[in-house]
Design a protein around this motif. Sequence first.
Motif, short mmCIF file in Angstrom:
data_model
loop_
_atom_site.label_atom_id
_atom_site.label_comp_id
_atom_site.label_asym_id
_atom_site.label_seq_id
_atom_site.Cartn_x
_atom_site.Cartn_y
_atom_site.Cartn_z
N ALA A 113 0.83 -1.21 0.00
CA ALA A 113 0.00 0.00 0.00
C ALA A 113 0.86 1.26 0.00
CB ALA A 113 -0.93 0.00 1.22
N ARG A 114 1.92 1.28 0.82
CA ARG A 114 2.78 2.47 0.86
C ARG A 114 3.54 2.64 -0.45
NH1 ARG A 114 -0.11 5.11 3.45
NH2 ARG A 114 1.42 6.78 3.12
N GLU A 116 2.40 1.78 -3.41
CA GLU A 116 1.41 2.20 -4.39
C GLU A 116 0.92 3.63 -4.13
OE1 GLU A 116 -1.36 1.76 -7.63
OE2 GLU A 116 0.43 0.66 -7.05
N VAL A 117 0.63 3.91 -2.86
CA VAL A 117 0.00 5.19 -2.52
C VAL A 117 1.01 6.33 -2.42
CG1 VAL A 117 -1.28 6.42 -0.71
CG2 VAL A 117 -1.94 4.10 -1.36
#
Length: 207
Positions: A113-114, A116-117
């Motif tokens: 997630a980190r 990607e975000v």
Amino acid sequence: MKEKWKIFSKGLYDENPIFMLCLSLCPALAVTSSVINGLTMGLCVTFVITSNNVVVSLTRKFVNPKVRVPVYITFIATIVTVVELALQAISPELYSALGIYLDLVVVFAIILARAEVFASKNKVFPSFLDGFGMGCGFTLAMLSISVIRELLGSGSILGFKILGSWYNAPLIMILPAGAFILIGYMIGAIKLHNAHKEAKKIEGSEA
């Protein structure tokens, strides 16, 4: 400097991976029966998420968006393999204790997630701060859970006896079910604290 601190600190509380986002709960349930296991897992995840953020940020302009997820997972798997080999060489006992959960770091939602975000959209230093902050938040959560579980489940901290022979330790605290109940109470306490703080802020603005 204030902006950099904000990037780092959000992972400690506001977006804490375990207590606020409820991500990567598997190791929180499985390996926090002792402080040393919980701390080691936290440090391993911190290294992986920070390193992966840096690598993703460095290569963000060269990775085709259509294949970014497999590429990110390859990065993570490579870093996790390095961590496993290092841990196996330094402390075979800890490596055995963490077992399959160390392998599962590859698919931890918070790491991908980190990447990607945040890391795929930002420069190297902010990405480093984001990953390190999230890792520190994860480690603090793992440490707090493992301290309570080891104390209540074994009457000790880091193997040192804290509670005397009079203490009859409840078995459930060293089982995953006990961790699940404990995390639920801890999340509930944080939510109540946030709600109380928000209510006081509203009362202050209306006064």
